[in-house]
Scaffold this motif. Structure first.
Motif, PDB file in Angstrom:
ATOM      1  N   VAL A  67     -24.021   0.540 -85.387  1.00  0.00           N
ATOM      2  CA  VAL A  67     -22.656   0.614 -85.926  1.00  0.00           C
ATOM      3  C   VAL A  67     -22.276  -0.718 -86.559  1.00  0.00           C
ATOM      4  O   VAL A  67     -21.678  -0.757 -87.642  1.00  0.00           O
ATOM      5  N   ILE A 157     -16.376   5.214 -89.316  1.00  0.00           N
ATOM      6  CA  ILE A 157     -17.804   5.377 -89.008  1.00  0.00           C
ATOM      7  C   ILE A 157     -18.066   6.772 -88.450  1.00  0.00           C
ATOM      8  O   ILE A 157     -17.324   7.263 -87.590  1.00  0.00           O
ATOM      9  N   GLY A 177     -20.414   4.804 -93.108  1.00  0.00           N
ATOM     10  CA  GLY A 177     -19.041   4.310 -93.098  1.00  0.00           C
ATOM     11  C   GLY A 177     -18.530   4.080 -94.506  1.00  0.00           C
ATOM     12  O   GLY A 177     -19.314   3.980 -95.464  1.00  0.00           O
TER      13      GLY A 177
END
Length: 321
Positions: A67, A157, A177
């Motif tokens: 992430v 995201i 994202g």
């Protein structure tokens, strides 16, 4: 005559005392066993919850890094400027910043051995570019790609469902994202395809007590990990029936919990935790029959000790008589 009466009375007293002792032994044995069973049950609950939690934290740490990669990509000024400047598909490869953007994507991929591909998608039919400098196929439209639409809808995201890569056949997911311009309009989507083979290694690295096992499911119920490899990417826990099906629904609707389920005539203790990063759920199960072996071992020991004690009491009473 008087002596016989005294002997008879003494025998009655001794037998009464023996009876009381036996009853006391039985009562204390039952209470002790019940108390110990409760302690062992509490210990089991704590152990299965702890193991489920620890594996979950390790898996979540794996995804947290990915992430962060996507967040950094979305803030990369080269990628932002490129997404803003490309006006049509023909400019994808002719843009002055193309080489620099490709180099940035290559460097991003190098930072993570689990990354299969790093790429930038530009909306309104403008196309995409990837770290391997692949050319966009004719008719390719990023606007209809599921991950692209999910990012536009969530404005954040997203994780796709796991799938088998069309080239390598390795299980991967896409994490994507949004890319914003200065006016906070979404001008593109950055994404990485991540191999999930390390997830298997992480889970297998934990030795689950009582010959237990783990299962990992996506937030849509797709089985991502199971000791039965035939279930991976093929089973969906939302379709399970019986007590296992009830637990499966709880796994996808709550952050954590404990339960028991039956499967093929056997009962299992079960604990699960959700991964904070993507809502996937990790469950740990332990066969009740394996857990009960420890309890039954204690039970046999207690019975043996009580029999020895009763025999000693009986021997004392026999001598006294």
């Amino acid at each position: 005559m008087h002596k016989k009466w005294n002997d008879s009375l003494a025998n009655k007293v001794i037998m009464t005392v023996l009876t009381v002792v036996i009853i006391a032994f039985l009562v204390t044995g039952f209470v002790s066993f019940s108390y110990t069973r409760g302690i062992m049950k509490d210990d089991l609950d704590a152990r299965i919850e702890d193991q489920s939690y620890k594996i979950t934290q390790s898996l979540d740490a794996f995804f947290a890094v990915k992430v962060e990669d996507v967040v950094q990509m979305s803030q990369n000024q080269y990628l932002i400027d490129y997404a803003c400047s490309v006006q049509n598909p023909e400019q994808l490869n002719t843009n002055p910043e193309y080489a620099q953007v490709i180099n940035n994507l290559k460097n991003i991929k190098k930072t993570d051995s689990n990354m299969e591909l790093a790429y930038l998608c530009i909306g309104k039919g403008k196309g995409y570019i990837a770290n391997d400098d692949r050319r966009m196929l004719p008719g390719f439209d990023v606007n209809v790609r599921p991950y692209y639409k999910q990012v536009l809808e969530k404005k954040g995201i997203i994780f796709t469902e796991p799938y088998a890569d069309s080239n390598t056949k390795i299980m991967v997911i896409t994490i994507a994202g949004p890319v914003y311009d200065q006016s906070q309009n979404i001008v593109g989507v950055v994404a990485v395809d991540v191999r999930l083979t390390q997830l298997t290694e992480i889970i297998k690295g934990y030795n689950i007590d009582y010959q237990g096992s783990a299962i990992l499911a996506s937030n849509q119920g797709t089985v991502v990990y199971d000791k039965d490899k035939n279930k991976i990417l093929k089973d969906n826990i939302t379709k399970y029936e019986g007590s296992l099906g009830v637990i499966a629904k709880k796994m996808l609707s709550s952050k954590s919990g404990r339960a028991m389920y039956d499967k093929n005539g056997d009962s299992y203790y079960f604990a699960y935790n959700a991964l904070p990063s993507n809502g996937w759920s990790l469950g740990v199960s332990m066969p009740q029959k394996e857990v009960e072996k420890e309890l039954k071992g204690y039970q046999r020991l207690m019975i043996f000790l009580y029999i020895i004690a009763l025999l000693l009491v009986g021997a004392v009473v026999y001598i006294m008589i």
